[in-house]
Structures are given as structure tokens and as C-alpha cells.
Design an enzyme around this catalytic site. Structure first.
Site, PDB file in Angstrom:
ATOM      1  N   GLU A 154       0.216   3.608   1.771  1.00 37.54           N
ATOM      2  CA  GLU A 154       0.301   4.043   3.170  1.00 37.54           C
ATOM      3  C   GLU A 154       1.695   3.786   3.736  1.00 37.54           C
ATOM      4  O   GLU A 154       2.071   4.374   4.746  1.00 37.54           O
ATOM      5  CB  GLU A 154      -0.747   3.316   4.018  1.00 37.54           C
ATOM      6  CG  GLU A 154      -2.144   3.893   3.913  1.00 37.54           C
ATOM      7  CD  GLU A 154      -2.251   5.287   4.517  1.00 37.54           C
ATOM      8  OE1 GLU A 154      -1.992   5.453   5.704  1.00 37.54           O
ATOM      9  OE2 GLU A 154      -2.597   6.219   3.766  1.00 37.54           O
ATOM     10  N   TYR A 201      -1.560   0.436  10.597  1.00 38.87           N
ATOM     11  CA  TYR A 201      -1.839  -0.212   9.305  1.00 38.87           C
ATOM     12  C   TYR A 201      -0.628  -0.082   8.382  1.00 38.87           C
ATOM     13  O   TYR A 201      -0.182  -1.063   7.781  1.00 38.87           O
ATOM     14  CB  TYR A 201      -3.082   0.420   8.659  1.00 38.87           C
ATOM     15  CG  TYR A 201      -3.293  -0.024   7.222  1.00 38.87           C
ATOM     16  CD1 TYR A 201      -3.888  -1.249   6.931  1.00 38.87           C
ATOM     17  CD2 TYR A 201      -2.893   0.777   6.149  1.00 38.87           C
ATOM     18  CE1 TYR A 201      -4.076  -1.659   5.606  1.00 38.87           C
ATOM     19  CE2 TYR A 201      -3.068   0.378   4.835  1.00 38.87           C
ATOM     20  CZ  TYR A 201      -3.658  -0.847   4.571  1.00 38.87           C
ATOM     21  OH  TYR A 201      -3.836  -1.239   3.257  1.00 38.87           O
ATOM     22  N   SER A 246       0.811  -1.218   0.000  1.00 38.04           N
ATOM     23  CA  SER A 246       0.000   0.000   0.000  1.00 38.04           C
ATOM     24  C   SER A 246       0.844   1.268   0.000  1.00 38.04           C
ATOM     25  O   SER A 246       1.911   1.323   0.623  1.00 38.04           O
ATOM     26  CB  SER A 246      -0.874   0.003   1.261  1.00 38.04           C
ATOM     27  OG  SER A 246      -1.443   1.274   1.481  1.00 38.04           O
TER      28      SER A 246
HETATM   29  P1  NAP Z   1     -11.498  -4.584   1.933  1.00 38.84           P
HETATM   30  O1  NAP Z   1     -12.651  -4.237   1.051  1.00 38.84           O
HETATM   31  O2  NAP Z   1     -11.436  -4.048   3.308  1.00 38.84           O
HETATM   32  O3  NAP Z   1     -11.435  -6.192   1.989  1.00 38.84           O
HETATM   33  C1  NAP Z   1     -10.636  -6.840   2.933  1.00 38.84           C
HETATM   34  C2  NAP Z   1     -10.864  -8.331   2.827  1.00 38.84           C
HETATM   35  O4  NAP Z   1     -10.054  -8.996   3.789  1.00 38.84           O
HETATM   36  C3  NAP Z   1     -12.307  -8.785   3.101  1.00 38.84           C
HETATM   37  O5  NAP Z   1     -12.636  -9.818   2.204  1.00 38.84           O
HETATM   38  C4  NAP Z   1     -12.217  -9.325   4.524  1.00 38.84           C
HETATM   39  O6  NAP Z   1     -13.177 -10.294   4.817  1.00 38.84           O
HETATM   40  C5  NAP Z   1     -10.837  -9.969   4.468  1.00 38.84           C
HETATM   41  N1  NAP Z   1     -10.279 -10.259   5.796  1.00 38.84           N
HETATM   42  C6  NAP Z   1     -10.077  -9.397   6.813  1.00 38.84           C
HETATM   43  N2  NAP Z   1      -9.528 -10.046   7.859  1.00 38.84           N
HETATM   44  C7  NAP Z   1      -9.383 -11.340   7.486  1.00 38.84           C
HETATM   45  C8  NAP Z   1      -8.885 -12.507   8.128  1.00 38.84           C
HETATM   46  N3  NAP Z   1      -8.431 -12.476   9.378  1.00 38.84           N
HETATM   47  N4  NAP Z   1      -8.877 -13.654   7.425  1.00 38.84           N
HETATM   48  C9  NAP Z   1      -9.343 -13.710   6.171  1.00 38.84           C
HETATM   49  N5  NAP Z   1      -9.858 -12.670   5.517  1.00 38.84           N
HETATM   50  C10 NAP Z   1      -9.865 -11.486   6.170  1.00 38.84           C
HETATM   51  O7  NAP Z   1     -10.122  -4.186   1.212  1.00 38.84           O
HETATM   52  P2  NAP Z   1      -9.835  -3.790  -0.322  1.00 38.84           P
HETATM   53  O8  NAP Z   1     -10.059  -2.331  -0.496  1.00 38.84           O
HETATM   54  O9  NAP Z   1     -10.503  -4.758  -1.210  1.00 38.84           O
HETATM   55  O10 NAP Z   1      -8.252  -3.995  -0.370  1.00 38.84           O
HETATM   56  C11 NAP Z   1      -7.695  -5.271  -0.693  1.00 38.84           C
HETATM   57  C12 NAP Z   1      -6.277  -5.331  -0.167  1.00 38.84           C
HETATM   58  O11 NAP Z   1      -5.505  -4.289  -0.762  1.00 38.84           O
HETATM   59  C13 NAP Z   1      -6.137  -5.131   1.334  1.00 38.84           C
HETATM   60  O12 NAP Z   1      -5.046  -5.917   1.766  1.00 38.84           O
HETATM   61  C14 NAP Z   1      -5.800  -3.661   1.482  1.00 38.84           C
HETATM   62  O13 NAP Z   1      -5.108  -3.440   2.682  1.00 38.84           O
HETATM   63  C15 NAP Z   1      -4.930  -3.464   0.260  1.00 38.84           C
HETATM   64  N6  NAP Z   1      -4.908  -2.125  -0.307  1.00 38.84           N
HETATM   65  C16 NAP Z   1      -6.066  -1.487  -0.612  1.00 38.84           C
HETATM   66  C17 NAP Z   1      -6.028  -0.246  -1.216  1.00 38.84           C
HETATM   67  C18 NAP Z   1      -7.290   0.470  -1.594  1.00 38.84           C
HETATM   68  O14 NAP Z   1      -7.221   1.678  -1.870  1.00 38.84           O
HETATM   69  N7  NAP Z   1      -8.429  -0.215  -1.671  1.00 38.84           N
HETATM   70  C19 NAP Z   1      -4.789   0.349  -1.522  1.00 38.84           C
HETATM   71  C20 NAP Z   1      -3.621  -0.356  -1.222  1.00 38.84           C
HETATM   72  C21 NAP Z   1      -3.683  -1.601  -0.625  1.00 38.84           C
HETATM   73  P3  NAP Z   1     -14.639  -9.901   5.423  1.00 38.84           P
HETATM   74  O15 NAP Z   1     -15.476  -9.524   4.228  1.00 38.84           O
HETATM   75  O16 NAP Z   1     -15.043 -11.165   6.097  1.00 38.84           O
HETATM   76  O17 NAP Z   1     -14.432  -8.742   6.352  1.00 38.84           O
HETATM   77  O1  F7E Z   2      -9.012   8.204   4.049  1.00 37.80           O
HETATM   78  C1  F7E Z   2      -9.335  11.678   5.201  1.00 37.80           C
HETATM   79  C2  F7E Z   2      -8.443  10.743   6.000  1.00 37.80           C
HETATM   80  O2  F7E Z   2     -10.048   6.162   5.003  1.00 37.80           O
HETATM   81  C3  F7E Z   2      -8.505   9.049   3.047  1.00 37.80           C
HETATM   82  C4  F7E Z   2      -7.275   2.201   2.472  1.00 37.80           C
HETATM   83  O3  F7E Z   2      -7.799   1.505   1.356  1.00 37.80           O
HETATM   84  O4  F7E Z   2      -6.061   3.694   1.041  1.00 37.80           O
HETATM   85  C5  F7E Z   2      -7.019   3.650   2.082  1.00 37.80           C
HETATM   86  O5  F7E Z   2      -6.549   4.344   3.231  1.00 37.80           O
HETATM   87  C6  F7E Z   2      -8.201  10.422   3.632  1.00 37.80           C
HETATM   88  C7  F7E Z   2      -7.412  10.390   4.942  1.00 37.80           C
HETATM   89  O6  F7E Z   2      -8.392   5.991   3.083  1.00 37.80           O
HETATM   90  C8  F7E Z   2     -12.636  11.445   6.657  1.00 37.80           C
HETATM   91  O7  F7E Z   2      -7.901  11.405   7.145  1.00 37.80           O
HETATM   92  C9  F7E Z   2     -11.262  13.027   6.054  1.00 37.80           C
HETATM   93  O8  F7E Z   2      -6.422  11.356   4.910  1.00 37.80           O
HETATM   94  O9  F7E Z   2     -10.630   6.841   2.649  1.00 37.80           O
HETATM   95  P1  F7E Z   2      -9.617   6.764   3.718  1.00 37.80           P
HETATM   96  P2  F7E Z   2      -6.847   5.888   3.480  1.00 37.80           P
HETATM   97  O10 F7E Z   2      -6.625   6.125   4.918  1.00 37.80           O
HETATM   98  O11 F7E Z   2      -6.089   6.717   2.507  1.00 37.80           O
HETATM   99  C10 F7E Z   2      -4.784   3.110   1.356  1.00 37.80           C
HETATM  100  C11 F7E Z   2      -3.916   3.207   0.129  1.00 37.80           C
HETATM  101  C12 F7E Z   2      -4.897   1.754   1.912  1.00 37.80           C
HETATM  102  O12 F7E Z   2      -4.019   0.915   1.719  1.00 37.80           O
HETATM  103  C13 F7E Z   2      -5.981   1.519   2.912  1.00 37.80           C
HETATM  104  O13 F7E Z   2      -6.255   0.122   3.030  1.00 37.80           O
HETATM  105  O14 F7E Z   2      -9.442  11.053   3.927  1.00 37.80           O
HETATM  106  N1  F7E Z   2     -10.673  11.839   5.785  1.00 37.80           N
HETATM  107  N2  F7E Z   2     -12.473  12.798   6.614  1.00 37.80           N
HETATM  108  C14 F7E Z   2     -11.493  10.851   6.125  1.00 37.80           C
HETATM  109  N3  F7E Z   2     -11.353   9.514   6.028  1.00 37.80           N
HETATM  110  C15 F7E Z   2     -12.400   8.742   6.449  1.00 37.80           C
HETATM  111  N4  F7E Z   2     -12.306   7.418   6.319  1.00 37.80           N
HETATM  112  N5  F7E Z   2     -13.534   9.299   6.990  1.00 37.80           N
HETATM  113  C16 F7E Z   2     -13.697  10.648   7.131  1.00 37.80           C
HETATM  114  O15 F7E Z   2     -14.721  11.112   7.613  1.00 37.80           O
END
Ligand code: NAP
Ligand code: F7E
Length: 326
Positions: free
Chosen positions: A126, A148, A124
Site C-alpha cells: 500500500e 493506512y 506493505s
Molecule cells: P490482521 O489480521 O488485521 O491482524 C492485525 C493484528 O494486530 C491483530 O492481532 C490485532 O489484534 C493486532 N493489533 C491491532 N491493534 C493493536 C494494538 N494497538 N496493540 C496490539 N495489537 C494490535 O493483519 P494481518 O493480515 O495478519 O497482517 C499482519 C501485518 O502485516 C499488519 O501489520 C498488516 O498491516 C501487514 N500487512 C498485511 C498484508 C496482508 O495482505 N495481509 C500485506 C502487507 C502488510 P486483535 O486480534 O486484538 O485485533
Molecule cells: O481491498 C477493492 C478495494 O480491503 C482490495 C490489507 O491487508 O492489503 C490489504 O489492503 C481491493 C481494493 O485489501 C470491496 O477497493 C472492492 O482495491 O481486500 P482489501 P487492500 O486494501 O488491498 C494490503 C497490502 C495491506 O497492507 C492491508 O493491510 O478490493 N474492493 N470491493 C473491496 N475491498 C473491500 N474490503 N470490500 C469490498 O466490498
């Protein structure tokens, strides 16, 4: 021979898009799902006849070993994680167990199974956290700002370590934020899209948000799962930044989302301290040149199209919920 792919996290946003992509390519798709008291297949309900679901949990090593032995996948996509940054501050140990050590459990299960597997780790942006360089590429030093981010950094390095120690075909995608109508409601983009729809349709009057100045490189999840697949088709495993190379603030997201339905964002957005983080990631913007050059991958969904796609989808969702209640 039909290729077999195992997806951990298939019930999540990315898992559902990746399953669709792999099915379209003719794969046999196996999804690992953890036990819950209610069925949680909202994102994959439409695929249930075409995929195989197996029980397992990243917290449970034996379940991972059993899946790897019985399924013998050619490709493993490790998407499962505790993925919400805000929750990682409240539950840092669980986040570490799942998002960090969970990766080792999958890698070890692969190592113990006696056949060739290509592995994808969902790293990520992050991990860049308090960025030391703009834009961020594969060579940018890491500085995570949340439990995270720290956990993902462990997952990233253990993937590299297993590649170097055991010659595994293990790749890591450093993906910047990617969104869609299937994004969880707690993430800021979906929270805004859903809030805009509810306000437009008369169900709410305001959205409560935290830091509007945070800037993110937001792409469309449907584009990003294609980059994951491309990494595993390369002869050599490696690490890639996947991003749009553009950044926008949360405030801009609000402007476009409210503007799309003819509303003024500042009339409806209320700042709420509860949504600020103990340590913030202020600015993320990627440089995906390497993915473009080596994988031939490129983001195809512009920011405004992404925002309007999400708002339109939530207008449909909320209107449907209203009809069902009537
Ligand atoms: P998500 O919607 O939160 O999905 C997370 C998945 O992980 C769900 O299927 C959840 O199952 C499963 N999970 C959580 N804890 C588990 C456990 N202990 N054992 C087995 N399964 C478990 O995340 P996403 O947005 O699709 O992201 C996919 C991956 O990419 C994650 O690793 C995330 O950290 C990473 N990532 C995401 C982004 C982004 O912007 N979306 C960016 C960079 C990296 P349940 O449905 O049962 O909760
Ligand atoms: O926040 C700001 C918050 O929770 C984005 C995950 O998929 O992307 C995701 O992480 C920004 C942050 O995503 C609210 O402070 C303001 O600066 O949508 P977010 P994230 O933290 O960037 C990365 C790449 C991952 O890997 C993660 O799994 O938005 N923000 N106000 C807020 N964020 C939330 N959630 N809620 C608010 O009300």
C-alpha cells in the site's frame, strides 16, 4: 539454545501462520495480545498449549518495554497494526498511533533493552499506492493513497532509521496482499469466498462490493510468513518486496470463486457505493526478484489454488454453522 521469538499481532492472520512456522522450527514463541472484553483466539486456539501469551498494546510504550525486558526475545516480528485500509479513512488518528507510532514504540523498547534483537517490520505494498512504476520493486518510489499507506510508510522509514542510527538488525518486508481462509471477513477476498459459500448453501443471494476493477498481487499468507523468517536469518538486515509477481482484478477473483461452485458471478454481485474508497489504489504487481535471489524465497500458491482453497474452507465453515444451528 532454543531461540525466543516475540510476535505482536499473533491473533491476526499472519501472526497465526508465523507462530505455526516458528513452532515447527523449534522456537519458543511469545505472542503479545491486547486486552479485549471477549477472548479473540480463533486463529491461535489450536496453538495455545505451545505458545506463551503476554499482555501488551502498541499504544502503550511501558507495556512494550516490560515485555522486551522480561521476555528477552532473539527475534521480534512486529505484525500488529490497524490493517484495514477502509477503516483508516474513518479512523486516521488511531491508524497513525498504531500502525505508524506503534513501530517506534517497539523499536525504542528494543533499543532500551540491553541485548541483541533481530526485528521484522510488516511493511506493505500500500506504500506504493498510486504507482509510479510497474511492477513495483524495492527501488520504486512510494506514493501512499490512504492514512493506512501513509502510516505504513512512516513505520517503514523509522525501521530504516533505527537500523542506520543504532546499528539495529531491523528489516522490513514490503509484502503484497496475502490471503487465506484465516483472512478477516472485511477484506475483499474473504468477503467474496464467504459470500460465495453462503449463496451456494442457500443463506444469501448477493454480495455487495465496491471497485471491481482494482487489481492486486494476491498470494497465500502461509507462504509469506516464511519470507519474514528468512529475512531475520540473513547476516545483514535489509528490505525486500514479497509478491507473486502476478496481478488479478477483483472481478477475476469473483469469476473464479463463483465459477468454482458452478455459479455465474454477475448474477450475484451488486455494486454498492459504500465500498468505494475516497482514494483508490488501482494496480499493484510486485517484482520479488531480490527475495528470490537473496532469501531463496518464492511464492508457491497459484491464484486459482488460493481462490479455491478459500472458497472450499468457507463452504466447510458455513456448512458447520448450519449444522450447529439445526
Ligand atoms: P490482521 O489480521 O488485521 O491482524 C492485525 C493484528 O494486530 C491483530 O492481532 C490485532 O489484534 C493486532 N493489533 C491491532 N491493534 C493493536 C494494538 N494497538 N496493540 C496490539 N495489537 C494490535 O493483519 P494481518 O493480515 O495478519 O497482517 C499482519 C501485518 O502485516 C499488519 O501489520 C498488516 O498491516 C501487514 N500487512 C498485511 C498484508 C496482508 O495482505 N495481509 C500485506 C502487507 C502488510 P486483535 O486480534 O486484538 O485485533
Ligand atoms: O481491498 C477493492 C478495494 O480491503 C482490495 C490489507 O491487508 O492489503 C490489504 O489492503 C481491493 C481494493 O485489501 C470491496 O477497493 C472492492 O482495491 O481486500 P482489501 P487492500 O486494501 O488491498 C494490503 C497490502 C495491506 O497492507 C492491508 O493491510 O478490493 N474492493 N470491493 C473491496 N475491498 C473491500 N474490503 N470490500 C469490498 O466490498
Amino acid at each position: 539454545m532454543t531461540k525466543r521469538a516475540l510476535i505482536t499481532g499473533i491473533t491476526g492472520q499472519d501472526g497465526s501462520y508465523l507462530a505455526e512456522l516458528l513452532l515447527a522450527k523449534g522456537y519458543h514463541v511469545v505472542g503479545m495480545v491486547r486486552r479485549s472484553s471477549t477472548v479473540n483466539f480463533e486463529r491461535i486456539g489450536h496453538l495455545q498449549d505451545d505458545i506463551e501469551l503476554v499482555p501488551g498494546d502498541l499504544l502503550d510504550e511501558v507495556s512494550m518495554i516490560q515485555i522486551m525486558r522480561s521476555q528477552r526475545p532473539d527475534e521480534v516480528y512486529n505484525l500488529a497494526a490497524q490493517s484495514f485500509v477502509q477503516t483508516s479513512f474513518g479512523q486516521p488518528v488511531l491508524t497513525g498511533e498504531t500502525t505508524a507510532l506503534g513501530v517506534t514504540r517497539v523499536l525504542d523498547a528494543i533499543r532500551l533493552s540491553d541485548h541483541e534483537v533481530r526485528f521484522y517490520q510488516a511493511s506493505s505494498s500500500e506504500m506504493f499506492g498510486k504507482v509510479v512504476e510497474v511492477p513495483q520493486s524495492e527501488s520504486t518510489p512510494f506514493y501512499p493513497r490512504s492514512p493506512y499507506g501513509v502510516a505504513k510508510l512512516y513505520g517503514h522509514w523509522i525501521t530504516i532509521n533505527y537500523r542506520e542510527s543504532y546499528g539495529m538488525h531491523a528489516s522490513s518486508g514490503i509484502l503484497f496482499n496475502h490471503e487465506s481462509p484465516r483472512r478477516g471477513l472485511e477484506f475483499v477476498t474473504r468477503k467474496i469466498a464467504n459470500g460465495v459459500a453462503r449463496i451456494k448453501l442457500g443463506l444469501d443471494t448477493e454480495i455487495r462490493l465496491g471497485n471491481l476493477d482494482a487489481q492486486r498481487d494476491w498470494g497465500f499468507a502461509g507462504d509469506y510468513v516464511d519470507a519474514m523468517w528468512r529475512m531475520l536469518q540473513c547476516d545483514e538486515p535489509s528490505d525486500y518486496v514479497v509478491s507473486t509477481d502476478e496481478t488479478h482484478s477483483v472481478r477475476e477473483f469473483c469469476e473464479v470463486a463463483f465459477g468454482h461452485v458452478g455459479l455465474e458471478w454477475s448474477d450475484h454481485v451488486v455494486i454498492d457505493e459504500r465500498f468505494f474508497r475516497p482514494a483508490e489504489v488501482e494496480l499493484l504487481v510486485g517484482d520479488a526478484s531480490r527475495a528470490r535471489e537473496i532469501l531463496g524465497w518464492q511464492a508457491t500458491t497459484p491464484f486459482v489454488d488460493l481462490v479455491t482453497m478459500m472458497v472450499e474452507a468457507d463452504l466447510d465453515n458455513v456448512a458447520r454453522q448450519q449444522r450447529n444451528l439445526a
